[in-house]
Motif scaffolding. Structure first.
Motif, PDB file in Angstrom:
ATOM      1  N   ARG A 482      16.946  12.928  -7.117  1.00  0.00           N
ATOM      2  CA  ARG A 482      15.576  13.184  -6.668  1.00  0.00           C
ATOM      3  C   ARG A 482      14.774  11.883  -6.646  1.00  0.00           C
ATOM      4  NH1 ARG A 482      16.018  17.788 -10.466  1.00  0.00           N
ATOM      5  NH2 ARG A 482      16.240  19.710  -9.235  1.00  0.00           N
ATOM      6  N   TYR A 483      14.071  11.680  -5.528  1.00  0.00           N
ATOM      7  CA  TYR A 483      13.129  10.571  -5.396  1.00  0.00           C
ATOM      8  C   TYR A 483      11.739  11.168  -5.200  1.00  0.00           C
ATOM      9  CZ  TYR A 483      17.164   7.508  -4.705  1.00  0.00           C
ATOM     10  OH  TYR A 483      18.338   6.806  -4.866  1.00  0.00           O
ATOM     11  N   VAL A 484      10.750  10.543  -5.814  1.00  0.00           N
ATOM     12  CA  VAL A 484       9.418  11.156  -5.870  1.00  0.00           C
ATOM     13  C   VAL A 484       8.348  10.138  -5.511  1.00  0.00           C
ATOM     14  CG1 VAL A 484       7.679  12.115  -7.453  1.00  0.00           C
ATOM     15  CG2 VAL A 484      10.046  12.906  -7.569  1.00  0.00           C
ATOM     16  N   HIS A 485       7.367  10.592  -4.751  1.00  0.00           N
ATOM     17  CA  HIS A 485       6.106   9.857  -4.622  1.00  0.00           C
ATOM     18  C   HIS A 485       5.010  10.688  -5.250  1.00  0.00           C
ATOM     19  CE1 HIS A 485       2.144   9.125  -2.726  1.00  0.00           C
ATOM     20  NE2 HIS A 485       2.473   7.871  -2.985  1.00  0.00           N
ATOM     21  N   LEU A 486       4.196  10.061  -6.092  1.00  0.00           N
ATOM     22  CA  LEU A 486       3.018  10.690  -6.683  1.00  0.00           C
ATOM     23  C   LEU A 486       1.826   9.786  -6.423  1.00  0.00           C
ATOM     24  CD1 LEU A 486       4.616  11.741 -10.085  1.00  0.00           C
ATOM     25  CD2 LEU A 486       3.873  13.315  -8.295  1.00  0.00           C
ATOM     26  N   GLY A 487       0.679  10.380  -6.112  1.00  0.00           N
ATOM     27  CA  GLY A 487      -0.485   9.568  -5.791  1.00  0.00           C
ATOM     28  C   GLY A 487      -1.784  10.186  -6.244  1.00  0.00           C
ATOM     29  N   THR A 488      -2.807   9.352  -6.233  1.00  0.00           N
ATOM     30  CA  THR A 488      -4.159   9.824  -6.561  1.00  0.00           C
ATOM     31  C   THR A 488      -4.952  10.135  -5.306  1.00  0.00           C
ATOM     32  OG1 THR A 488      -5.139   7.605  -6.588  1.00  0.00           O
ATOM     33  CG2 THR A 488      -4.141   8.383  -8.636  1.00  0.00           C
ATOM     34  N   GLY A 489      -4.413   9.752  -4.128  1.00  0.00           N
ATOM     35  CA  GLY A 489      -5.134   9.952  -2.876  1.00  0.00           C
ATOM     36  C   GLY A 489      -4.348  10.809  -1.906  1.00  0.00           C
ATOM     37  N   ALA A 493      -3.413   8.101   6.422  1.00  0.00           N
ATOM     38  CA  ALA A 493      -3.306   6.652   6.625  1.00  0.00           C
ATOM     39  C   ALA A 493      -4.662   6.011   6.874  1.00  0.00           C
ATOM     40  CB  ALA A 493      -2.373   6.367   7.793  1.00  0.00           C
ATOM     41  N   GLY A 494      -5.605   6.764   7.443  1.00  0.00           N
ATOM     42  CA  GLY A 494      -6.934   6.208   7.708  1.00  0.00           C
ATOM     43  C   GLY A 494      -7.719   5.964   6.441  1.00  0.00           C
ATOM     44  N   THR A 495      -7.829   6.977   5.602  1.00  0.00           N
ATOM     45  CA  THR A 495      -8.593   6.800   4.361  1.00  0.00           C
ATOM     46  C   THR A 495      -7.866   5.869   3.394  1.00  0.00           C
ATOM     47  OG1 THR A 495      -7.622   8.833   3.432  1.00  0.00           O
ATOM     48  CG2 THR A 495      -9.741   9.034   4.544  1.00  0.00           C
ATOM     49  N   ALA A 496      -6.552   5.738   3.550  1.00  0.00           N
ATOM     50  CA  ALA A 496      -5.809   4.810   2.685  1.00  0.00           C
ATOM     51  C   ALA A 496      -6.219   3.367   2.909  1.00  0.00           C
ATOM     52  CB  ALA A 496      -4.309   4.969   2.908  1.00  0.00           C
ATOM     53  N   LYS A 497      -6.907   3.089   4.024  1.00  0.00           N
ATOM     54  CA  LYS A 497      -7.422   1.743   4.285  1.00  0.00           C
ATOM     55  C   LYS A 497      -8.834   1.564   3.739  1.00  0.00           C
ATOM     56  CE  LYS A 497      -4.768   1.423   8.589  1.00  0.00           C
ATOM     57  NZ  LYS A 497      -4.844   1.359  10.067  1.00  0.00           N
ATOM     58  N   LEU A 498      -9.446   2.669   3.328  1.00  0.00           N
ATOM     59  CA  LEU A 498     -10.848   2.638   2.905  1.00  0.00           C
ATOM     60  C   LEU A 498     -11.050   3.043   1.462  1.00  0.00           C
ATOM     61  CD1 LEU A 498     -12.336   4.410   6.064  1.00  0.00           C
ATOM     62  CD2 LEU A 498     -12.212   1.951   5.639  1.00  0.00           C
ATOM     63  N   TYR A 499     -10.088   3.786   0.887  1.00  0.00           N
ATOM     64  CA  TYR A 499     -10.216   4.292  -0.484  1.00  0.00           C
ATOM     65  C   TYR A 499      -9.292   3.504  -1.407  1.00  0.00           C
ATOM     66  CZ  TYR A 499     -12.204   8.630   1.549  1.00  0.00           C
ATOM     67  OH  TYR A 499     -12.962   9.556   2.221  1.00  0.00           O
ATOM     68  N   THR A 500      -9.718   3.300  -2.649  1.00  0.00           N
ATOM     69  CA  THR A 500      -8.804   2.745  -3.646  1.00  0.00           C
ATOM     70  C   THR A 500      -8.031   3.898  -4.277  1.00  0.00           C
ATOM     71  OG1 THR A 500     -10.319   2.861  -5.539  1.00  0.00           O
ATOM     72  CG2 THR A 500     -10.458   0.908  -4.144  1.00  0.00           C
ATOM     73  N   ASP A 501      -6.719   3.773  -4.300  1.00  0.00           N
ATOM     74  CA  ASP A 501      -5.857   4.809  -4.864  1.00  0.00           C
ATOM     75  C   ASP A 501      -4.602   4.180  -5.440  1.00  0.00           C
ATOM     76  OD1 ASP A 501      -6.821   7.598  -4.691  1.00  0.00           O
ATOM     77  OD2 ASP A 501      -7.048   7.158  -2.558  1.00  0.00           O
ATOM     78  N   ILE A 502      -3.905   4.966  -6.252  1.00  0.00           N
ATOM     79  CA  ILE A 502      -2.669   4.525  -6.889  1.00  0.00           C
ATOM     80  C   ILE A 502      -1.510   5.361  -6.365  1.00  0.00           C
ATOM     81  CG2 ILE A 502      -1.437   4.235  -9.079  1.00  0.00           C
ATOM     82  CD1 ILE A 502      -3.850   2.361  -8.728  1.00  0.00           C
ATOM     83  N   SER A 503      -0.394   4.700  -6.032  1.00  0.00           N
ATOM     84  CA  SER A 503       0.839   5.383  -5.643  1.00  0.00           C
ATOM     85  C   SER A 503       1.965   4.967  -6.569  1.00  0.00           C
ATOM     86  CB  SER A 503       1.233   5.022  -4.205  1.00  0.00           C
ATOM     87  OG  SER A 503       0.565   5.810  -3.253  1.00  0.00           O
ATOM     88  N   LEU A 504       2.840   5.910  -6.878  1.00  0.00           N
ATOM     89  CA  LEU A 504       4.033   5.613  -7.675  1.00  0.00           C
ATOM     90  C   LEU A 504       5.247   6.186  -6.962  1.00  0.00           C
ATOM     91  CD1 LEU A 504       5.198   4.521 -10.416  1.00  0.00           C
ATOM     92  CD2 LEU A 504       5.066   6.900 -11.222  1.00  0.00           C
ATOM     93  N   LEU A 505       6.263   5.348  -6.744  1.00  0.00           N
ATOM     94  CA  LEU A 505       7.556   5.782  -6.237  1.00  0.00           C
ATOM     95  C   LEU A 505       8.563   5.641  -7.367  1.00  0.00           C
ATOM     96  CD1 LEU A 505       7.515   4.023  -2.746  1.00  0.00           C
ATOM     97  CD2 LEU A 505       7.554   6.500  -3.126  1.00  0.00           C
TER      98      LEU A 505
END
Length: 717
Positions: A482-489, A493-505
């Motif tokens: 299993r591979y997982v992505h977890l995020g706060t946002g 793709a549009g808001t990902a350029k404007l919002y600060t967020d954390i991603s974990l793979l």
């Protein structure tokens, strides 16, 4: 800050002064006293005040300053559509429940009205007296009717007849044409007139509805702009020629206005068989909910505004007279009309994780090597899209599961899921149909995925699915991994350029198993399952947060160093606030970074004197949620989709995930917490009376957290 701005700030800041309780001796836990809690709605209006102040920051590019006025206007629209409309409904019931601050709904509405009127007045003052003159100095001119040359006036006349007249329908008000049902937030004009028409009808008023298809801001052709660029408001165009729509009638006045309505959808999920169909039906009525606010031109006579109030069933408290366009947020279209890069932020060029670049075409190898953490928008969201894209094309991938809250209309992420489904992979999408103002888009998204062969579910009745997670199941040798992505946002793709967020793979086995169980809960039925790594709302997150706070309290009472740092969008949940008060009394040092609404009062002697609260307002919308606990030296740090609000902790499906890699944990603490706590230029410090003071560098060097992260992680230009 100008003298006028200081005066306006003082007027607003003194509107929410409260009588704070006297110092409370340690151990005296009168922590339910209403004066210890800031009203949620007034806190939100203060947030918008801070947003508006960005328009006064001369260190920012001029067109970016203008955008903050539009953002403030948009925020106020949603505030009235959702929050104010809800309070209006509650106020109609005797004995309506009061919040932790103890205020009755009617009292809250009065406070909102006073604060919002001051805020709107300041918004238009900044727009008219600060920004428009500054734009004129840069040869960008918003021309009023009195400023048009003969050639410009002739061009406007042609534009009116060619582009406007064919799509508008003036309505004369008489017994056969009653007052129309006005569309929510649409631009309208009320015309005061005299005389009889060709049929002998006599009317005092007429209404013009302006469809959304017409641009609210129009650029004059270059040959009609004497210097730089010249623009005209659509409202000015219509104002100048409205009389031509009523030939033979005497026009006494032309006044723009806009009505805001309750826009929250009311669907009883327990009583519907098909949530998507029920939402479609409800969306049809969104434009015509109960009226909550009337905006009119400040030139509108009292007689006319009272007529509109009466027709809209509103009181004088709900009337907002504005000096300019009634729909400021629609003017954000200016960014598409001008090419003045020197007046905007330099383009952001996000960094791609070096670990991903080494394994560019083999992202699963990169994740297998080590967990990958990304801090958006400084680091590219394209990596997350590529994760799903490679999963869609990889013959060894058997299944992809993803939660979708907001994605955008032209989503590469959704396209990858569709490709995966068409390729025969098992694709499961948990689509949250009730994501506010994105309901129709998500209904359409669900249909597209279903047509491609994906399994689409709508989550859990009564609980919005707000968690952001993707699970990929891949066959490697003879085993499934299993591979997982977890995020706060969101996966947008549009808001990902404007919002600060954390991603974990990650491919951590326990996290993968936990995410699998969350998907099982969302798509199937059964009891809550015990998880190894994740904290999940509405089951364990609230309880575990309390347990970790209590652990800090115990450590402090035993003489150990105890501390909490947390970053979030909003803090309103009363039991969490009380727990933080207890922790403060025990000596726990608490630093909170709360972008928007905060109902906790810091700095009260004997109660919250160990708590500091700050809000960061900058180029990017602070959206990440990160919680850190000292834990007796064995630090714990989490990222989450959840704010500390009632809805997030009790009525939504949320996921809070630990960052286990110590290197990444140190980095997350440094970037998402310590960096923001050092900010002395874009930080606003919450005072115990509910007001905010802007941090100033003084003799120290200016430190802007977002600028530092841009320099460290990305390329600004």
């Amino acid at each position: 800050m100008s003298e006028d701005n200081v005066v306006a700030l003082h007027r607003i800041e003194t509107m929410n002064e409260v009588s704070l309780p006297p110092s409370v001796p340690e151990g005296d836990l009168e922590l339910t006293h209403p004066s210890l809690y800031i009203n949620r709605e007034l806190s939100f209006l203060r947030f918008n005040w801070r947003v508006l102040q960005q328009a006064m920051d001369e260190s920012l590019p001029l067109l970016e300053r203008l955008k903050f006025v539009f953002i403030c206007s948009s925020n106020l629209d949603e505030f009235f559509e959702v929050r104010v409309s809800e309070i209006v409904q509650r106020s109609q019931f005797a004995g309506a429940m009061r919040g932790p601050d103890g205020m009755a709904p009617q009292d809250v509405l009065e406070k909102i009205s006073g604060f919002a009127h001051e805020l709107v007045a300041e918004q238009y003052r900044i727009f008219n007296e600060v920004l428009l003159p500054a734009l004129a100095e840069k040869n960008i001119h918003f021309l009023r009717r009195s400023q048009w040359t003969d050639q410009q006036a002739e061009w406007v006349s042609r534009y009116f007849h060619d582009e406007v007249v064919p799509v508008i329908s003036p309505i004369g008000l008489d017994p056969s044409h009653p007052f129309p049902r006005l569309v929510n937030k649409s631009l309208h004009f009320i015309i005061s007139l005299e005389g009889r028409d060709a049929f002998g009808r006599e009317a005092s008023y007429a209404v013009i509805h302006v469809p959304r298809s017409l641009p609210r801001l129009i650029r004059f052709p270059d040959h009609l702009s004497e210097k730089g660029e010249s623009l005209v408001f659509l409202s000015s165009v219509i104002h100048a020629h409205a009389g031509e729509l009523f030939p033979g009638m005497q026009i006494k006045g032309v006044y723009q206005f806009r009505l805001t309505r309750d826009s929250d959808l009311d669907v009883d999920e327990d009583r519907v068989d098909d949530l998507a169909k029920a939402l479609k039906d409800e969306l049809l009525s969104r434009h015509f909910g109960t009226a909550v606010r009337l905006e009119v031109s400040d030139q509108c006579p009292e007689r006319v505004s009272n007529f509109l109030l009466q027709k809209c069933n509103l009181s004088e408290r709900d009337l907002y007279q504005v000096n300019g366009p009634v729909n400021l947020n629609r003017l954000i279209a200016i960014s598409g009309l001008l090419e003045r890069p020197e007046l905007t932020f330099r383009p952001l060029v996000p960094r791609t994780s070096p670990q991903v670049m080494v394994h560019h075409n083999h992202i699963f190898e990169a994740i297998s090597e080590r967990d990958i953490m990304m801090h958006h928008p400084f680091e590219s969201f394209e990596t997350v899209i590529e994760f799903v894209r490679q999963a869609a094309s990889d013959p060894d991938v058997l299944a992809i599961k993803q939660t979708l809250y907001r994605t955008g209309k032209q989503s590469e992420m959704v396209r990858a899921l569709i490709d995966a489904a068409r390729a025969g992979k098992e694709v499961t999408a948990v689509v949250e149909l009730r994501a506010r103002f994105d309901e129709q888009e998500n209904i359409d998204l669900a249909a597209r995925l279903q047509e491609a062969g994906a399994l689409v579910v709508y989550g859990v009745v009564g609980h919005k699915t707000h968690s952001k997670m993707t699970l990929v199941v891949r066959r490697e040798k003879r085993a499934l991994k299993r591979y997982v992505h977890l995020g706060t946002g969101n996966y947008h793709a549009g808001t990902a350029k404007l919002y600060t967020d954390i991603s974990l793979l990650t491919c951590d086995q326990e996290i993968g198993q936990d995410v699998h169980q969350v998907f099982q809960q969302l798509t199937g039925m059964g009891k809550s399952l015990t998880m190894s790594r994740l904290l999940q709302a509405p089951f364990t997150l609230h309880t575990e947060l309390h347990r970790m706070i209590e652990n800090e309290i115990d450590n402090a009472r035993r003489g150990k160093t105890a501390a909490i740092m947390a970053k979030m969008n909003s803090l309103t949940e009363s039991s969490m606030i009380r727990a933080l008060y207890v922790a403060s009394q025990a000596g726990v040092k608490i630093d909170l970074i709360v972008r928007g609404v905060c109902c906790l009062r810091p700095g009260i002697k004997g109660i919250s004197d160990n708590i500091r609260v700050r809000s960061i307002i900058g180029r990017f919308l602070e959206h990440s949620r990160v919680y850190w606990f000292k834990n007796g030296g064995e630090e714990k740090i989490f990222a989450s989709s959840a704010d500390w609000m009632d809805r997030n902790l009790h009525y939504r499906v949320e996921v809070c995930f630990p960052v286990l890699d110590k290197r990444l944990a140190r980095r997350l603490k440094r970037e998402a917490l310590l960096c923001y706590l050092k900010d002395n230029s874009q930080a606003w410090l919450l005072q115990s009376d509910g007001t905010y003071k802007r941090a100033v560098p003084g003799k120290r060097q200016s430190f802007r957290a977002q600028s530092v992260l841009l320099n460290q992680l990305a390329h600004d230009g």
